[in-house]
Write an enzyme that holds these catalytic residues in place. Structure first.
Site: not given
Length: 732
Positions: A269, A273, A418, A591, A679
């Site tokens: 994360e 991010r 994913d 998404e 992502t």
């Protein structure tokens, strides 16, 4: 009583995003004027000085908030320079700007918005003589009071209420059939939603990592904060040309952001991010200097490398996560000690997706800095994963950092699985298609998805990307996380490389397989949109299940989903979806709109834009928070009114609203054949390998199922039995 209907959307055709706060603001200002007339000279002078810092905000927050004075001081000392707006934003403040702009500037269209003070607040102005500053403040205060009186603020709040009602009236008006759609106007609506969200965060939780818009509170994730929301939204503000807000954010980065904190953070994360946000801000500020231009970014100016300085500092701390026996990164890392920390759950295994979704960020950092360590550490993860030789390119969702071996046989493209697949094809595109090994991995995995995970719902035959929780040869679970909805857009991106489908079909590389993949992308996008249409609020659940045949239909089975979504309560297509109460929360996830964006850019079919517009209106109608709180996630999105969750996810600003903004933008804004998007929707350039970079590994030979062919000359080493964390602790 909390009505959970801040815009009066379910009770009145005309509604107000600002009704409560506008009324209170007018009352407060009226009371101040009355008191000023009765107070002594000193009190009156102080009132004028106070009013000189007043600036009408877009969503009219409470003027009694004690944080406001602190904000004004900070912004007054920021030294920012006003810029000329390209167009007036719609909304309450737009009309006021039109009527008073001439008082402050030479021409209309140049009055900055909330907290973007007119002209310059450079040091020369701040250091002017005391009497001159007093005179300027007094004059500005007198002019502002005159303007407010002219607008009728002191006499009644009816004018402000009427303007507020007109701001969002478009949401209730039916659109004229046959009229040409103004997509740039729709884009401006998305920008308004972003500024409302950002200004609410800025007002009530500035600097905090979490924002709870209903209670209007923030919370740190680390002792001094990580800038979780601020850093994640930097590139969105650049794309939207929000100079003043970006200036404030950059000032926070410069003065407050400090990674020297004794705190464990999630490796994945933090990379996608925070590191991704900083790298994207660096790229956009250099590639598109006309977007939200800051004087600090001028060549040779002070602090021009702020984003890279912060990014490198953070990346160096994250490197400790890779110091495992296998090279698979630990799930967490301590920012201060840079020591990797094994996962506290899942038997100590890391998430496969999290371990394999660090590559775009670290490779781009190597490109910028020339330090190959980041590239090598990230690239090695893919080698270790591939050396396991899993069947048909489909991986279990857990992997041990100390051995590099997988844990269990749960295979899915939802949570924990994913983005491994997403980053395969994007690594191939990032280095301008010069590393075919990643295209090979992607092709193998997509073929495995089609072979093992695709089936169709009943009775309507929606395409379902299901799961195999106990392995590829065990029963199929007809479950789709909303997270899976990244996949249709990624399939289309892989098929065309990011150029329009019409152009890609003219290339010699186009074949029947790519035709099939584009059709799969279209069908999966429709399924994901169905997850929105089936819900009471029009906002998707976190997880949807489907009715399927027993045994499940294979991908090759004849199928045709409904051409349109019948909105009738008893529409047959709705019976295909199985909605479970525990899964009906909506976390503002991006998404599906991500795939809508890719599908629009690649196919040119305007239906994807229309679906995105419907989605956006549903967010406005059902997630808006009263009293200027912005927007919140939902605990139950399948009831009216919905049950709110009191949390604004950082990806609401970084991804969901960004993709909506790009969906309604011209196609030459961030052309897909020039960039890769990580992502977390952070934007990086494609680049050439050159002499410095290379693919540092080769795949072992495989059979037709993707399993590694044993080398008869190689001596097999004994394998060490993997222990879970609990077993290791008990044995010690």
């Amino acid at each position: 009583m909390n009505t959970r209907d801040p815009f009066n959307l379910r009770r009145s055709p005309a509604f107000s995003i600002l009704h409560a706060t506008a009324s209170r603001a007018a009352a407060n200002v009226t009371q101040q004027v009355v008191e000023a007339g009765t107070q002594a000279y000193e009190s009156g002078r102080q009132a004028v000085e106070d009013m000189s810092t007043f600036s009408v905000p877009k969503n009219v927050p409470s003027f009694t908030n004690p944080q406001r004075e602190l904000e004004n001081r900070a912004w007054g000392a920021s030294g920012m320079t006003a810029r000329s707006a390209q167009s007036h934003p719609n909304g309450v403040i737009g009309d006021i700007q039109d009527r008073v702009g001439g008082f402050f500037e030479k021409g209309r269209g140049d009055l900055p918005m909330y907290k973007d003070k007119p002209y310059s607040y450079a040091s020369s102005r701040r250091q002017s003589s005391f009497w001159r500053r007093k005179k300027t403040l007094g004059t500005a205060g007198f002019l502002l009071l005159s303007i407010l009186y002219f607008l009728g603020v002191f006499g009644s709040n009816r004018h402000a209420t009427k303007k507020a009602m007109n701001t969002w009236e478009w949401l209730q008006r039916p659109e004229k059939s046959g009229s040409k759609i103004d997509w740039l106007d729709r884009r401006e609506k998305v920008k308004e939603a972003f500024t409302l969200s950002w200004d609410s965060y800025e007002r009530y939780a500035w600097g905090y990592d979490e924002f709870h818009p209903i209670t209007k509170k923030g919370r740190y994730m680390t002792p001094k904060g990580m800038g979780w929301i601020i850093v994640d939204a930097l590139d969105t503000m650049m794309l939207m040309n929000l100079t003043s807000r970006l200036t404030h954010a950059r000032d926070w980065l410069d003065k407050k952001l400090d990674y020297e904190q004794d705190q464990e953070v999630n490796t994945f994360e933090t990379t996608i991010r925070m590191l991704g946000g900083l790298l994207s801000a660096h790229y956009l500020s250099n590639e598109y200097p006309e977007l939200a231009p800051l004087t600090e970014d001028d060549e040779g100016g002070p602090g021009e490398d702020l984003y890279i300085e912060k990014a490198k500092d953070l990346a160096d701390r994250l490197m400790g996560a890779f110091d495992s026996p296998s090279g698979i990164p630990y799930a967490s890392v301590n920012l201060k000690t840079t020591k990797g920390i094994v996962s506290h759950d899942d038997g100590g295994a890391s998430s496969t997706a999290e371990a394999a979704t660090l590559q775009l960020e670290l490779k781009y950092l190597t490109k910028i800095t020339g330090e190959t360590l980041y590239w090598e550490k990230a690239e090695n993860v893919i080698k270790i994963i591939d050396d396991n030789g899993r069947e048909d390119g489909l991986l279990p969702i857990y992997i041990y950092a100390h051995s590099g071996e997988f844990r269990g046989e749960n295979i899915r493209l939802g949570s924990r699985g994913d983005s491994y697949y997403e980053y395969l094809i994007k690594q191939y595109l990032q280095t301008s298609k010069q590393e075919p090994i990643y295209e090979e991995l992607w092709d193998e995995s997509l073929a495995g998805v089609r072979k093992h995970l695709i089936t169709y719902s009943t009775p309507s035959k929606f395409t379902v990307l299901a799961e195999r929780p106990n392995g590829l040869h065990q029963p199929l679970s007809p479950k789709m996380d909303h997270l899976v909805c990244f996949m249709p857009g990624t399939i289309a991106l892989a098929a065309t490389g990011g150029i329009p489908e019409k152009e890609a079909r003219k290339l010699s590389t186009w074949n029947a397989r790519k035709d099939e993949e584009m059709e799969l992308a279209r069908e999966l996008t429709k399924t994901c949109w169905g997850m929105y249409k089936v819900m009471a609020t029009g906002l998707a659940p976190e997880i949807a299940h489907f009715n399927i045949d027993d045994p499940p239909l294979p991908e090759s089975a004849p199928h045709k989903s409904p051409a349109e979504f019948d909105d009738a309560e008893d529409a047959e297509w709705k019976t295909d979806f199985v909605l479970k109460p525990q899964d009906n929360h909506n976390l503002q996830r991006p998404e599906t709109v991500e795939s809508l964006f890719y599908m629009w850019r690649i196919t040119g079919d305007e239906i994807y834009r229309e679906w995105g517009w419907e989605m956006f209106k549903s967010f406005l109608q059902h997630t808006a928070v009263e009293e200027g709180g912005g927007f919140t996630s939902l605990s139950d999105a399948n009831v009216l009114p919905p049950v709110t969750r009191d949390n604004m996810e950082s990806f609401w600003l970084a991804e969901t609203l960004k993709y909506l903004y790009l969906l309604f933008s011209p196609n030459d804004l961030i052309p897909l054949d020039k960039v890769v998007i990580n992502t977390e929707a952070h934007i990086f350039p494609r680049f050439q390998l050159g002499q410095l970079f290379k693919t540092g590994w080769k795949r072992k030979p495989r059979d037709k199922d993707g399993k590694i062919i044993p080398d008869p000359l190689a001596k097999e080493e004994p394998r060490v039995k993997t222990k879970t964390v609990a077993e290791a602790e008990s044995s010690s």
